[in-house]
Scaffold this active site. Structure first.
Site, PDB file in Angstrom:
ATOM      1  N   LYS A 136      39.670  42.108  27.553  1.00  0.00           N
ATOM      2  CA  LYS A 136      40.477  43.042  28.745  1.00  0.00           C
ATOM      3  C   LYS A 136      41.682  42.625  29.416  1.00  0.00           C
ATOM      4  O   LYS A 136      41.755  40.974  28.683  1.00  0.00           O
ATOM      5  CB  LYS A 136      39.664  43.363  29.734  1.00  0.00           C
ATOM      6  CG  LYS A 136      39.535  43.477  31.596  1.00  0.00           C
ATOM      7  CD  LYS A 136      38.981  43.401  32.288  1.00  0.00           C
ATOM      8  CE  LYS A 136      39.079  44.524  33.131  1.00  0.00           C
ATOM      9  NZ  LYS A 136      37.741  44.517  34.434  1.00  0.00           N
ATOM     10  N   SER A 169      35.992  49.075  36.075  1.00  0.00           N
ATOM     11  CA  SER A 169      37.251  48.850  35.463  1.00  0.00           C
ATOM     12  C   SER A 169      37.548  48.345  34.130  1.00  0.00           C
ATOM     13  O   SER A 169      37.976  48.422  33.463  1.00  0.00           O
ATOM     14  CB  SER A 169      37.908  48.238  36.031  1.00  0.00           C
ATOM     15  OG  SER A 169      37.647  46.218  35.916  1.00  0.00           O
ATOM     16  N   SER A 198      31.729  46.494  37.363  1.00  0.00           N
ATOM     17  CA  SER A 198      32.901  46.561  36.071  1.00  0.00           C
ATOM     18  C   SER A 198      32.529  46.167  34.635  1.00  0.00           C
ATOM     19  O   SER A 198      33.402  46.636  33.767  1.00  0.00           O
ATOM     20  CB  SER A 198      34.126  46.356  36.146  1.00  0.00           C
ATOM     21  OG  SER A 198      34.961  46.567  37.348  1.00  0.00           O
TER      22      SER A 198
HETATM   23  N1  GLN Z   1      34.306  49.611  41.451  1.00  0.00           N
HETATM   24  C1  GLN Z   1      34.893  48.246  42.459  1.00  0.00           C
HETATM   25  C2  GLN Z   1      35.857  48.069  42.161  1.00  0.00           C
HETATM   26  O1  GLN Z   1      36.823  49.785  42.557  1.00  0.00           O
HETATM   27  C3  GLN Z   1      34.559  47.420  40.881  1.00  0.00           C
HETATM   28  C4  GLN Z   1      35.363  47.105  40.075  1.00  0.00           C
HETATM   29  C5  GLN Z   1      35.000  45.948  39.598  1.00  0.00           C
HETATM   30  O2  GLN Z   1      34.127  45.125  39.473  1.00  0.00           O
HETATM   31  N2  GLN Z   1      36.230  45.066  39.244  1.00  0.00           N
HETATM   32  O3  GLN Z   1      36.469  47.245  43.174  1.00  0.00           O
END
Ligand code: GLN
Length: 479
Positions: free
Chosen positions: A69, A144, A168
């Site tokens: 990532k 994400s 994420s």
């Molecule tokens: N969807 C969550 C957010 O927007 C989690 C994102 C994540 O785990 N990085 O913050």
């Protein structure tokens, strides 16, 4: 003979070790697939133009490629965290998690696309381009770590790492029909991982099966002097071989079950079928309660933006990446941040700054922290009676691109099942458990801190029973 890119990581390591497959040959096969298929998906922000130099004969991972990532700093390789504000930034050092994989004999085939600074649940918040779901390219892959999930699901990498602050890793794994594991907070070093919400961020594997998740985790864990929140994992990570669930107690939190608000009927149905299967495999299933879990979304969307507003203060146009014009220092800061950050990041900075401001701190941040403690206590009580808690990973299957972008609250609702685990620092595993409307549904297993081996063992037994085919039928992605 089947394509080498159709092998799981564990199978590929065996083939590399027996020398009937060369690591460069495998690396090039993945590079060729990225070149051919990624234009349809947008899963990568950078990919290697050639195999690196190296000799991996005695290394445990034998030169096997990995996708990383783009939130992990990689020496000499651009790192953007999905943000225009870091465009052109080339870090002078490599994140510990990536370095550990390299030391184990892994080669980096590419850096994967992501929601900007890991803020999002659909990958539509990338500052570069959206990622498409290999099961249906008109749908989101989740976020994400959507680039990592799409890459693994489409066979563009044997496996990948991502980060999970509120879901994420698990949520995109679920939407793309692969396995995702968020380790116990502190199990994997955060050093060199671009910070979003430091008390929640955790690195973990996205893989084709549970065995690969164990193998990748084994090489990621361990205390790192550069991250004071990292811990020595109390035991070795074992490759799972469990086939039954006899004697294991599974709790289903009423608040996070097929009765939960906003869950799609198709997901609820697959989840309930899964509970019956757990019983067939010898496990016991009983309803339980996590009374504070439904407040997870409200608490998280105060705490994570608060931490993000502090962490993102460093992007000022002076030290990293983008620098916009300004007549003086203040206007340079302002125009860099105005141009470089996307709308979701700006929203979070404003929310977080407000929540931390004098006069409001106690009402928002202090209160959210107390909710966090309550959620952790709920889990502690539940784990006195149960080995695992099980929930769907996501209330929906992959949704159409564009469906939720204009409605932040609908987007935040995607995290209902995953957030409580982050707030309590617990490990969580998502395993694909069936299809609804032809799209993958994930089962989430949550365990007590450092229960990774047990989660992986139970996940392995379930995966065998589900016999889920992880190859997406939609795209031309046959491996
Ligand atoms: N969807 C969550 C957010 O927007 C989690 C994102 C994540 O785990 N990085 O913050």
């Amino acid at each position: 003979m089947s394509e080498p890119t159709s092998l799981t990581a564990a199978q590929a390591v065996e083939r590399l070790r027996s020398r009937d497959l060369g690591w460069r040959e495998l690396f090039d096969a993945y590079r060729e697939r990225i070149e051919r298929i990624d234009p349809k998906l947008g899963a990568f922000l950078w990919s290697a133009s050639a195999a690196p130099d190296g000799e991996f004969d005695s290394a445990p991972l034998q030169g096997l490629p990995v996708a990383v990532k783009d939130i992990f700093c990689t020496e000499g390789v651009p790192t953007t965290a999905g943000s225009r504000i870091l465009e052109g930034y080339v870090p002078p050092y490599t994140a510990t998690a990536v370095r550990r994989l390299e030391e184990a004999g892994s080669t980096m085939v590419g850096k994967t696309n992501m929601d900007e600074f890991a803020m999002g649940s659909s990958n539509e918040n990338s500052g570069y381009h959206v990622v498409r779901n290999p099961w249906d390219v008109e749908r989101v892959p989740g976020g994400s770590s959507g680039g990592s999930a799409a890459a693994v699901a489409a066979g563009l990498a044997p496996w990948a790492i991502g980060t999970d602050t509120g879901g994420s890793i698990r949520q995109p794994a679920s939407l793309c029909g692969i396995v995702g594991l968020k380790p116990t907070y502190g199990a994997v070093s955060r050093y060199g991982m671009v910070a979003f919400a430091s008390s929640l961020d955790q690195c973990g594997p996205l893989t084709r099966d549970v065995t690969d998740a164990a193998l990748l985790l084994k090489h990621l864990i361990g205390r790192d002097p550069c991250d004071s929140t990292s811990l020595d994992f109390p035991e070795e990570i074992a490759l799972p071989n469990r086939e039954r669930l006899d004697g294991l107690r599974f709790g289903v939190p009423a608040e996070l079950s097929s009765e939960a608000e906003g869950i799609e009927p198709g997901v609820a149905e697959v989840f309930d079928r899964t509970l019956a299967l757990i019983e067939e495999l010898g496990g016991s299933v009983e309803e339980t309660k996590l009374p504070h879990a439904p407040h997870g979304i409200s608490a998280y969307y105060v705490l994570a933006p608060a931490e993000a507003s502090a962490n993102l203060a460093r992007y000022d146009g002076v030290r990293f990446g983008l620098r916009a014009d300004g007549d003086d220092l203040l206007s340079l800061y302002e125009s860099t941040r105005a141009d470089g950050f996307g709308p979701e990041v700006k929203r979070r900075i404003m929310l977080g700054t407000f929540a931390l401001s004098s006069g409001f701190y106690e009402a928002y941040y202090g209160r959210a922290q107390r909710v966090r403690t309550k959620i952790a206590e709920d889990f502690r009580t539940a784990f006195e009676r149960f080995d695992f808690l099980v929930t769907p990973t996501s209330p929906t299957v992959a949704f159409p691109i564009g469906d939720r972008v204009d409605d932040p609250l609908a987007m935040y609702a995607c995290d209902l099942f995953t957030l409580p685990g982050n707030l309590a620092g617990l490990p969580g595993l998502s395993v694909p458990c069936g299809l609804s409307e032809g799209l993958p549904v994930g089962l989430q297993l949550l365990g007590a801190p450092f229960a990774e081996n047990r989660l992986l063992a139970a996940g392995h037994a379930l995966e065998r029973a589900f016999a889920f085919d992880p190859a997406p039928p939609a795209l031309e992605v046959s491996r």
